[in-house]
Motif scaffolding. Structure first.
Motif, PDB file in Angstrom:
ATOM      1  N   GLY A   1      46.450  43.230  46.800  1.00 13.52           N
ATOM      2  CA  GLY A   1      47.323  44.264  47.319  1.00 13.52           C
ATOM      3  C   GLY A   1      48.782  44.005  47.001  1.00 13.52           C
ATOM      4  N   ARG A   2      49.643  44.966  47.369  1.00 10.15           N
ATOM      5  CA  ARG A   2      51.087  44.871  47.190  1.00 10.15           C
ATOM      6  C   ARG A   2      51.667  44.062  48.343  1.00 10.15           C
ATOM      7  N   ARG A   3      52.525  43.092  48.079  1.00 12.43           N
ATOM      8  CA  ARG A   3      53.074  42.213  49.111  1.00 12.43           C
ATOM      9  C   ARG A   3      54.605  42.197  49.032  1.00 12.43           C
ATOM     10  N   VAL A   4      55.232  42.126  50.250  1.00 15.01           N
ATOM     11  CA  VAL A   4      56.687  41.956  50.351  1.00 15.01           C
ATOM     12  C   VAL A   4      56.922  40.800  51.325  1.00 15.01           C
ATOM     13  N   VAL A   5      57.600  39.759  50.895  1.00 13.84           N
ATOM     14  CA  VAL A   5      57.825  38.579  51.737  1.00 13.84           C
ATOM     15  C   VAL A   5      59.300  38.186  51.680  1.00 13.84           C
ATOM     16  N   ARG A   6      59.670  37.315  52.597  1.00 15.16           N
ATOM     17  CA  ARG A   6      60.983  36.670  52.590  1.00 15.16           C
ATOM     18  C   ARG A   6      60.808  35.298  53.228  1.00 15.16           C
ATOM     19  N   ALA A   7      61.828  34.445  53.103  1.00 18.53           N
ATOM     20  CA  ALA A   7      61.719  33.070  53.599  1.00 18.53           C
ATOM     21  C   ALA A   7      63.014  32.669  54.288  1.00 18.53           C
ATOM     22  N   LYS A   8      62.876  31.711  55.189  1.00 16.52           N
ATOM     23  CA  LYS A   8      64.049  31.104  55.824  1.00 16.52           C
ATOM     24  C   LYS A   8      63.679  29.681  56.221  1.00 16.52           C
ATOM     25  N   GLN A   9      64.701  28.881  56.589  1.00 18.41           N
ATOM     26  CA  GLN A   9      64.450  27.524  57.042  1.00 18.41           C
ATOM     27  C   GLN A   9      65.155  27.281  58.360  1.00 18.41           C
ATOM     28  N   VAL A  10      64.573  26.368  59.156  1.00 18.63           N
ATOM     29  CA  VAL A  10      65.045  26.093  60.512  1.00 18.63           C
ATOM     30  C   VAL A  10      65.146  24.584  60.691  1.00 18.63           C
ATOM     31  N   ILE A  11      66.274  24.135  61.287  1.00 17.51           N
ATOM     32  CA  ILE A  11      66.426  22.740  61.719  1.00 17.51           C
ATOM     33  C   ILE A  11      66.807  22.782  63.187  1.00 17.51           C
ATOM     34  N   GLY A  12      65.910  22.336  64.057  1.00 18.18           N
ATOM     35  CA  GLY A  12      66.190  22.392  65.491  1.00 18.18           C
ATOM     36  C   GLY A  12      66.364  23.831  65.927  1.00 18.18           C
ATOM     37  N   ASP A  13      67.509  24.116  66.544  1.00 25.44           N
ATOM     38  CA  ASP A  13      67.780  25.481  66.986  1.00 25.44           C
ATOM     39  C   ASP A  13      68.669  26.235  65.998  1.00 25.44           C
ATOM     40  N   ARG A  14      68.844  25.675  64.806  1.00 22.54           N
ATOM     41  CA  ARG A  14      69.673  26.336  63.803  1.00 22.54           C
ATOM     42  C   ARG A  14      68.784  26.973  62.744  1.00 22.54           C
ATOM     43  N   GLU A  15      69.092  28.202  62.390  1.00 20.57           N
ATOM     44  CA  GLU A  15      68.311  28.945  61.416  1.00 20.57           C
ATOM     45  C   GLU A  15      69.202  29.401  60.268  1.00 20.57           C
ATOM     46  N   SER A  16      68.622  29.382  59.090  1.00 22.67           N
ATOM     47  CA  SER A  16      69.336  29.944  57.943  1.00 22.67           C
ATOM     48  C   SER A  16      69.152  31.454  57.941  1.00 22.67           C
ATOM     49  N   ALA A  17      69.901  32.130  57.111  1.00 24.23           N
ATOM     50  CA  ALA A  17      69.656  33.553  56.890  1.00 24.23           C
ATOM     51  C   ALA A  17      68.367  33.703  56.093  1.00 24.23           C
ATOM     52  N   TYR A  18      67.764  34.890  56.165  1.00 24.53           N
ATOM     53  CA  TYR A  18      66.565  35.156  55.371  1.00 24.53           C
ATOM     54  C   TYR A  18      66.934  35.230  53.890  1.00 24.53           C
ATOM     55  N   SER A  19      65.981  34.832  53.081  1.00 26.54           N
ATOM     56  CA  SER A  19      66.161  34.984  51.636  1.00 26.54           C
ATOM     57  C   SER A  19      66.081  36.456  51.267  1.00 26.54           C
ATOM     58  N   ALA A  20      66.394  36.747  50.028  1.00 26.70           N
ATOM     59  CA  ALA A  20      66.202  38.107  49.531  1.00 26.70           C
ATOM     60  C   ALA A  20      64.714  38.443  49.534  1.00 26.70           C
ATOM     61  N   LEU A  21      64.401  39.732  49.687  1.00 29.24           N
ATOM     62  CA  LEU A  21      63.008  40.156  49.676  1.00 29.24           C
ATOM     63  C   LEU A  21      62.390  39.883  48.307  1.00 29.24           C
ATOM     64  N   ARG A  22      61.127  39.441  48.333  1.00 24.71           N
ATOM     65  CA  ARG A  22      60.413  39.200  47.077  1.00 24.71           C
ATOM     66  C   ARG A  22      59.138  40.061  47.096  1.00 24.71           C
ATOM     67  N   GLU A  23      59.037  41.018  46.154  1.00 25.08           N
ATOM     68  CA  GLU A  23      57.893  41.913  46.059  1.00 25.08           C
ATOM     69  C   GLU A  23      57.037  41.510  44.864  1.00 25.08           C
TER      70      GLU A  23
END
Length: 722
Positions: A403-425
């Motif tokens: 099927g067709r998929r759309v994903v994104r990624a981010k990383q977390v250290i403790g209570d700190r989060e990065s912004a989401y990556s750009a969408l990848r289709e």
């Protein structure tokens, strides 16, 4: 001490001065040299009656002069100490003769009365005057003692001056606080005023002098950093006022303020407060270099470009310079955290196609200790996560369906989060199968396997060229993902492509795979491995009828030694001439059809001996008798002769050979009468190519004559009876 003199002296006598009523109390004496005499006398101050008498030859010792009375002055005062114990009193004091009376006289001045007389007690005296007008007083002082007759004996006077002014405050000082406190010493009952440099403006409340003669007062307002600001201090009682005392005030700046430090980023901006337009310097615990901050009004800021080590305690120390003075240091500890990096998805590529099942997501920007997660943008939720042990790339394997998929990624250290990556289709599809054999531009034989990998439990069709009909159809793919099928193809250049099927999915075709089909390598039967071959040899074997076979030296890169076509009986034979000898000689064979040639057969190692020794004796056609004597040429080593028709019949062996002299020797057996041929072969010890044997060389025909004594030929072995 004073000098006492008179007349009536007798030369050579001793003149003595004593008290009138106590002749044993000698106060002076001197030798007399003439009628007039003198003697030094030491007498206590006061009224004293003295007599003089002389002793010597012819002089009555008791004959003293008439008494003479003297008033002896006390010594002058040595010093008069003048102090001002309070606002209206002038105190005079000093040391004097015990029991004497001290008299101070005002010689000139504004009009103040002289102090009263003072008696000397225990060697000290004091007296005072009050309510003097301000001004300069010239004074004298004596001490006097009684003459015991109602009068006084006075010392010579000492003169001194006294400037009487309303007393100055003393010991003026100020504290270093911004709202400074002034203090000092003053007159009991007086009031102290502190004035600005104009000597008019009060800068602090008036302060009374306390019982311990001290005073203090605090400035009306904070001054801040101050450098040698001049103030004037005076004290007063009623209308009487002292002169002013000058004092310079110095107030150093306080430590600058340091604001909180944001933990985000390795090059944070430091901020704080300071004095107006001060100079602020910063020093960090990891760097001894002082850094000047940017000051705007009462605020400072600074950003160090050199990044700080993350997750380590650091200290910033700040000082400010204002009013020519450096403040105490202020410090603040801080710990920086690496900024959260936005991860980048590098695989799958945007709008790419990936196979279903285990899909590997790859990316960059990972941070040590962070948990990287891939998120389903459409349906929400985490598809997979991984915790990183080091900075850098990351991978997450996720099970995915078609099927067709759309994903994104981010990383977390403790209570700190990065912004989401750009969408990848991307699309999850059934990928093309892989063709492993033949390889691109590779070579296959007429009958070979075509094989590769694909979707387990699917199947593969293989097509030739642009054909839409498979020539290998529904080749099953095993659970291990591998497939293969036998293909029988004519010689030539080939192009194939593959397509796979799984469930309801059909993959795209693979890229065209080009290769060529060549004949199988021929089979070499003779010579066998390890056989001796001479300079000329026959090589034979089996192949495909019609193929051209070429024989070459191994590994097959040299020109062909000979060639022949394979017969209908599948056999071939090729005479060749071996170009070199040595232990590393091998033979290979190739088959070809047109320009398409097979790979070389497996190398066949042989014992190549191409050197040809000679048999020069017996000469051709020459009759000889048994035992036959042989001779010839060769190379260093040994020679052996055998029968031409049976190599197992050894005629002579271990014959020494040298390159220089050749070889010779007699046969060790009797040769058959009649025509004979012998075969020679050498072992070589010094061949430049490393060869160990020579070629086998057959002699010319020679005749062996029968032995007359023997008569019967049947007693002599011959080629037919052996």
């Amino acid at each position: 001490m004073f000098i006492l003199g008179g007349t009536g002296g007798v030369a050579g006598s001793l003149m003595q001065i004593v008290y009138d009523l106590d002749h044993n109390h000698l106060v002076g004496q001197a030798a007399v040299t003439a009628d007039a005499w003198e003697a030094a006398v030491i007498v206590e101050p006061g009224r004293r009656s003295l007599v003089a008498g002389q002793t010597g030859a012819g002089i009555n010792p008791s004959d003293f002069s008439q008494p003479r009375v003297f008033d002896i002055r006390p010594l002058p005062l040595t010093r008069v100490n003048v102090t001002f114990p309070d606002a209206i009193t002038v105190k005079f004091a000093g040391g004097g003769r015990e029991g004497a009376t001290v008299v101070i006289t005002v010689l000139s001045g504004p009009g103040g009365a002289a102090p009263g007389e003072a008696r000397v007690v225990s060697g000290k005296w004091e007296t005072s005057a009050t309510n003097w007008p301000d001004g300069l007083y010239k004074m004298s002082a004596i001490q006097k003692i009684s003459n015991n007759a109602g009068g006084w004996i006075e010392s010579t006077p000492i003169e001194f001056e006294v400037t009487y002014l309303f007393p100055l405050p003393s010991g003026v000082k100020s504290t270093p606080e911004y709202q400074t406190t002034f203090s000092g010493n003053g007159l009991l009952g007086a009031t102290v005023s502190v004035l600005d440099s104009d000597k008019l403006t009060k800068i602090a409340p008036d302060a009374p002098v306390r019982n311990d003669n001290t005073w203090s007062t605090t400035a009306y307002v904070p001054w801040g950093p101050t450098w040698d600001r001049t103030i004037y201090v005076h004290q007063f009682i009623g209308s009487r006022k002292s002169a002013s005392v000058e004092h310079k005030v110095r107030i150093p700046p306080i430590a600058p303020g340091i604001g909180s430090v944001s933990p985000e980023g390795l090059s944070p901006t430091f901020t704080g407060t300071c004095e107006q337009d001060a100079r602020v310097n910063l020093v960090f615990s990891d760097d001894a270099t002082p850094y000047p901050a940017v000051v705007t009004g009462r605020a400072w800021s600074f950003r160090r470009t050199l990044p700080f080590t993350p997750d380590v305690e650091h200290t910033v120390t700040a000082t400010q310079i204002a009013a020519q003075q450096t403040s105490p240091a202020a410090s603040r500890q801080f710990k920086q955290q690496r900024p959260m990096v936005t991860v980048v998805i590098t695989h799958p590529a945007q709008n790419s196609e990936v196979g279903h099942g285990d899909v590997t997501f790859k990316g960059t920007g990972g941070m040590k200790g962070a948990t990287v997660s891939v998120w389903d943008y459409v349906n929400g939720g985490t598809l997979g996560s991984v915790t990183l042990g080091a900075d850098g790339p990351w991978e997450i394997v996720v099970q995915m369906t078609f099927g067709r998929r759309v994903v994104r990624a981010k990383q977390v250290i403790g209570d700190r989060e990065s912004a989401y990556s750009a969408l990848r289709e991307f699309n999850v599809v059934l990928l093309q199968p892989e063709i492993d054999e033949p390889s691109e531009a590779g070579t296959q034989t007429r009958t070979s396997m075509i094989e590769g990998t694909g979707e387990p439990l699917g199947y593969v069709d293989v097509f030739k060229g642009s054909s839409t009909t498979p020539f290998l159809e529904k080749v099953p793919i095993g659970v291990n993902g591998r497939w293969k099928a036998e293909a029988i193809e004519p010689v030539g250049n080939k192009t194939i492509r593959a397509r796979q099927y799984f469930q309801s999915q059909i993959s795209k075709d693979t890229q065209p795979r080009t290769y060529k089909v060549v004949p199988h390598s021929p089979f070499m039967e003779t010579p066998a491995a390890g056989d001796h071959v001479g300079k000329r040899a026959m090589v034979s074997g089996f192949g495909v009828p019609g193929d051209k076979v070429k024989v070459k030296l191994g590994p097959g890169t040299d020109p062909a030694l000979g060639e022949a076509f394979v017969g209908e009986d599948r056999t071939w034979s090729i005479p060749v001439e071996i170009p070199r000898a040595g232990p590393a000689v091998s033979l290979v064979a190739t088959s070809s059809e047109g320009t398409f040639e097979s790979a070389a057969s497996a190398p066949r190692s042989v014992l190549a001996g191409i050197f040809e020794p000679t048999i020069q004796s017996p000469a051709e056609g020459r009759p000889v008798l048994n035992p036959v004597h042989f001779a010839g040429t060769g190379r260093d080593g040994e020679a052996q002769l055998c029968s031409w028709y049976n190599p197992e019949v050894i005629q002579a062996s271990v014959l020494p050979v040298t390159t220089a002299t050749g070889w010779q020797g007699a046969a060790s057996i009797a040769l058959s009468p009649g025509g004979n041929w012998s075969v020679i072969q050498q072992t070589l010890t010094k061949d430049q190519d490393g060869a160990t044997v020579s070629d086998k060389v057959t002699s010319h025909r020679f005749e062996v004559e029968p032995v007359p004594s023997e008569g019967k030929l049947s007693d002599v072995p011959d080629k037919w009876s052996l």
